[in-house]
Design a protein around this motif. Structure first.
Motif, PDB file in Angstrom:
ATOM      1  N   ALA A 163     -20.693  -7.354 -13.440  1.00 56.32           N
ATOM      2  CA  ALA A 163     -19.882  -8.064 -14.633  1.00 56.32           C
ATOM      3  C   ALA A 163     -18.398  -7.829 -14.395  1.00 56.32           C
ATOM      4  CB  ALA A 163     -20.286  -7.198 -15.854  1.00 56.32           C
ATOM      5  N   MET A 164     -17.971  -6.725 -13.736  1.00 55.22           N
ATOM      6  CA  MET A 164     -16.662  -6.564 -13.348  1.00 55.22           C
ATOM      7  C   MET A 164     -16.359  -7.735 -12.157  1.00 55.22           C
ATOM      8  SD  MET A 164     -14.263  -3.625 -11.569  1.00 55.22           S
ATOM      9  CE  MET A 164     -15.415  -3.723  -9.916  1.00 55.22           C
ATOM     10  N   GLN A 165     -17.110  -7.651 -11.037  1.00 52.97           N
ATOM     11  CA  GLN A 165     -16.642  -8.684 -10.045  1.00 52.97           C
ATOM     12  C   GLN A 165     -16.754 -10.207 -10.671  1.00 52.97           C
ATOM     13  OE1 GLN A 165     -15.301  -6.949  -8.525  1.00 52.97           O
ATOM     14  NE2 GLN A 165     -16.385  -6.576  -6.462  1.00 52.97           N
ATOM     15  N   ARG A 166     -17.827 -10.598 -11.576  1.00 54.14           N
ATOM     16  CA  ARG A 166     -17.753 -11.917 -12.052  1.00 54.14           C
ATOM     17  C   ARG A 166     -16.593 -12.216 -12.852  1.00 54.14           C
ATOM     18  NH1 ARG A 166     -22.446 -14.852 -11.765  1.00 54.14           N
ATOM     19  NH2 ARG A 166     -21.843 -15.927 -14.163  1.00 54.14           N
ATOM     20  N   ARG A 167     -16.099 -11.288 -13.625  1.00 55.44           N
ATOM     21  CA  ARG A 167     -15.007 -11.339 -14.282  1.00 55.44           C
ATOM     22  C   ARG A 167     -13.582 -11.597 -13.467  1.00 55.44           C
ATOM     23  NH1 ARG A 167     -16.792  -7.101 -17.418  1.00 55.44           N
ATOM     24  NH2 ARG A 167     -15.593  -5.679 -16.435  1.00 55.44           N
ATOM     25  N   ARG A 168     -13.563 -10.979 -12.378  1.00 54.80           N
ATOM     26  CA  ARG A 168     -12.373 -11.113 -11.247  1.00 54.80           C
ATOM     27  C   ARG A 168     -12.553 -12.725 -10.739  1.00 54.80           C
ATOM     28  NH1 ARG A 168     -12.553  -5.610  -7.917  1.00 54.80           N
ATOM     29  NH2 ARG A 168     -11.285  -4.616  -9.184  1.00 54.80           N
ATOM     30  N   GLU A 170     -14.098 -15.357 -12.411  1.00 55.16           N
ATOM     31  CA  GLU A 170     -13.667 -16.087 -13.377  1.00 55.16           C
ATOM     32  C   GLU A 170     -12.179 -16.347 -13.859  1.00 55.16           C
ATOM     33  OE1 GLU A 170     -17.893 -15.753 -15.896  1.00 55.16           O
ATOM     34  OE2 GLU A 170     -16.095 -14.347 -16.246  1.00 55.16           O
ATOM     35  N   ALA A 171     -11.509 -15.366 -13.544  1.00 51.43           N
ATOM     36  CA  ALA A 171     -10.053 -15.272 -13.756  1.00 51.43           C
ATOM     37  C   ALA A 171      -9.497 -16.003 -12.944  1.00 51.43           C
ATOM     38  CB  ALA A 171      -9.587 -13.682 -13.788  1.00 51.43           C
ATOM     39  N   ASN A 174     -10.436 -19.688 -13.653  1.00 53.14           N
ATOM     40  CA  ASN A 174      -9.997 -19.824 -15.047  1.00 53.14           C
ATOM     41  C   ASN A 174     -11.290 -20.630 -15.945  1.00 53.14           C
ATOM     42  OD1 ASN A 174      -8.006 -19.698 -17.098  1.00 53.14           O
ATOM     43  ND2 ASN A 174      -7.438 -21.831 -16.882  1.00 53.14           N
ATOM     44  N   PRO A 176     -15.894 -19.613 -17.272  1.00 54.84           N
ATOM     45  CA  PRO A 176     -16.810 -18.742 -17.068  1.00 54.84           C
ATOM     46  C   PRO A 176     -17.465 -19.515 -15.874  1.00 54.84           C
ATOM     47  CG  PRO A 176     -16.685 -19.483 -19.219  1.00 54.84           C
ATOM     48  CD  PRO A 176     -15.585 -20.149 -18.702  1.00 54.84           C
TER      49      PRO A 176
END
Length: 182
Positions: A163-168, A170-171, A174, A176
């Motif tokens: 989840a953390m790596q996916r958020r990185r 996605e950031a 910009n 999902p």
């Protein structure tokens, strides 16, 4: 060697910045395959070589920090005192020792195409983890490796890290990953 010999011959070392860069790596039977591709975003496929000579030094210093290929241009433009606004970071503070870290992680992408819409892969790596996932399609399996091991996929064992790596990722893009289409 000929370029370096010519720099010696012309006495240009004090007025010359030299950069030697490689493209990304390629798999040479590391995991029973030869070549490159998005489904294999391991370090030997995504890393690149960056050697740099600057007359003001430092000389002989090895930097083991995360940089990305789009850091080349802002680094050179800054060295040449050229005003700029571009993607990437000036990594010279890493070379001089003024900074130990500029990026806590790096994100890579690989675009590919087949019949229909293009699709690809994205990966993010930090000191502990390498995460790789498909983008624009759902069929391939995402991968998570506990570094330095890049053989055993531990994706299902560490949902919090995934989840953390996916958020990185996605950031950086910009949006999902589920909605990203090429």
């Amino acid at each position: 060697g000929r370029i370096f010999e010519k720099l010696d011959e012309l006495g240009l070392w004090d007025d010359t910045i030299v950069l030697v860069l490689s493209d990304h790596g390629t798999e040479i039977m590391d995991h029973t395959k030869f070549g490159k591709g998005g489904g294999n975003m391991r370090t030997y496929n995504t890393g690149f070589v960056w050697y740099m000579w600057h007359p003001a030094g430092p000389h002989g210093r090895v930097v083991d920090a995360y940089v990305q290929s789009h850091d080349v241009m802002p680094t050179l433009l800054t060295m040449l005192d050229v005003p700029h606004r571009c993607e990437g970071m000036n990594i010279w503070p890493l070379a001089t020792g003024e900074a130990k870290v500029l990026r806590p992680f790096i994100v890579n992408g690989w675009a590919g195409s087949s019949h229909g819409n293009a699709a690809g892969w994205a990966s993010v790596m930090d000191d502990a983890w390498l995460y790789s996932c498909p983008v624009g399609r759902d069929d391939p399996e995402p991968m998570l490796f506990a570094l330095p091991d890049q053989d055993r996929n531990v994706h299902d064992e560490h949902p919090d890290v995934v989840a953390m790596q996916r958020r990185r990722i996605e950031a950086v893009v910009n949006q999902p990953l589920e909605t990203l289409r090429f």
